[in-house]
Design an enzyme around this catalytic site. Sequence first.
Site, PDB file in Angstrom:
ATOM      1  N   ASP A  64     -51.986-112.286   4.645  1.00  0.00           N
ATOM      2  CA  ASP A  64     -51.717-110.928   5.551  1.00  0.00           C
ATOM      3  C   ASP A  64     -51.691-110.201   4.994  1.00  0.00           C
ATOM      4  O   ASP A  64     -50.960-108.983   4.131  1.00  0.00           O
ATOM      5  CB  ASP A  64     -50.637-111.032   6.601  1.00  0.00           C
ATOM      6  CG  ASP A  64     -50.559-109.779   7.026  1.00  0.00           C
ATOM      7  OD1 ASP A  64     -51.646-109.227   7.464  1.00  0.00           O
ATOM      8  OD2 ASP A  64     -49.576-110.591   8.330  1.00  0.00           O
ATOM      9  N   ASN A  91     -61.983-104.765  -0.190  1.00  0.00           N
ATOM     10  CA  ASN A  91     -62.017-104.578   0.574  1.00  0.00           C
ATOM     11  C   ASN A  91     -62.303-105.295   2.319  1.00  0.00           C
ATOM     12  O   ASN A  91     -63.151-104.905   3.249  1.00  0.00           O
ATOM     13  CB  ASN A  91     -63.492-106.258   0.387  1.00  0.00           C
ATOM     14  CG  ASN A  91     -64.693-106.476   1.406  1.00  0.00           C
ATOM     15  OD1 ASN A  91     -65.465-105.741   1.934  1.00  0.00           O
ATOM     16  ND2 ASN A  91     -64.182-107.657   2.231  1.00  0.00           N
ATOM     17  N   TYR A 152     -61.215 -95.934  12.905  1.00  0.00           N
ATOM     18  CA  TYR A 152     -62.411 -96.586  11.855  1.00  0.00           C
ATOM     19  C   TYR A 152     -62.935 -95.469  11.095  1.00  0.00           C
ATOM     20  O   TYR A 152     -62.669 -95.464   9.797  1.00  0.00           O
ATOM     21  CB  TYR A 152     -63.217 -97.363  12.496  1.00  0.00           C
ATOM     22  CG  TYR A 152     -64.382 -98.358  11.337  1.00  0.00           C
ATOM     23  CD1 TYR A 152     -63.205 -99.473  10.879  1.00  0.00           C
ATOM     24  CD2 TYR A 152     -65.440 -97.924  10.739  1.00  0.00           C
ATOM     25  CE1 TYR A 152     -64.470-100.038   9.968  1.00  0.00           C
ATOM     26  CE2 TYR A 152     -66.065 -98.408  10.526  1.00  0.00           C
ATOM     27  CZ  TYR A 152     -65.096 -99.777   9.616  1.00  0.00           C
ATOM     28  OH  TYR A 152     -65.883-100.470   8.939  1.00  0.00           O
ATOM     29  N   LEU A 191     -69.313-109.080  12.128  1.00  0.00           N
ATOM     30  CA  LEU A 191     -68.985-108.201  13.484  1.00  0.00           C
ATOM     31  C   LEU A 191     -70.140-107.513  14.376  1.00  0.00           C
ATOM     32  O   LEU A 191     -71.048-107.918  15.093  1.00  0.00           O
ATOM     33  CB  LEU A 191     -67.989-106.388  13.048  1.00  0.00           C
ATOM     34  CG  LEU A 191     -68.418-105.323  13.968  1.00  0.00           C
ATOM     35  CD1 LEU A 191     -67.726-105.364  15.277  1.00  0.00           C
ATOM     36  CD2 LEU A 191     -68.206-103.791  13.833  1.00  0.00           C
TER      37      LEU A 191
END
Length: 250
Positions: A64, A91, A152, A191
């Site tokens: 995680d 990444n 984001y 996504l």
Amino acid sequence: MNISLKGKRAVIAGGSRGIGRSIALAFAAAGASVSICARGAEGLKAAAGDIGKHGGQVHWAACDLADGEAIARYVEDAARTLGGIDILVNNASGFGMADDEAGWMAGLNVDVMATVRASRVAIPHMEKAGGGAIVNISSISGYRASSRSVPYAAVKAAVINLTQSQALMLSGKRIRANAIAPGSIEFPGGLWEERKTSNPQLYQGILKSIPWGRLGKPEEIATVALFLVSDMASWVTGQTVTVDGGQLLT
């Protein structure tokens, strides 16, 4: 010209699918030993199987990347298994899109702090190896304001700045740090594949905004990452390479 990573040991944080998986495959094909992590063991096993087909050493572990202690355990385990670290790719993304506490914390914990934490653990191993290369995956969202995905965009901007600071701090240790800012990348389970059906209006709007006429492929990011960690980029550090089919131009 072929790029060789023979003898190099690469750690890819967030390497079970999409961009991370493609980078791991490209590095393995170039001769590197590769370690990947992500949260899901099933995806990791499948990716590790594909990476192993190139004949090199493969290490994988569920991790995680929002958990600092888990990151430290993973990177140290990867270093022990591979015999050191020459390359680190950060990444993973928390994909914090909503402008609320959860959205901000997802982005800060994964996009920013996982990059900081994995780098902190990997750098001593790179020093021991006599140098190395870090590649952080940002986004073209980090270049401009956003009303749709405020956290984001902000955290990806932070990754660009962090990369510059890493390059400055680590140059004396012969560790290069660069970033890649992908445009909209489509792959199975990703996504944009999901948005294609859940929000076709948004998908079509993005598609029309890309001069190249299509969304990008993970492999197109992987080839740039391969260049950046190779000796061909030996004097490239502190840079963010945009790979977006001209998307930012519009």
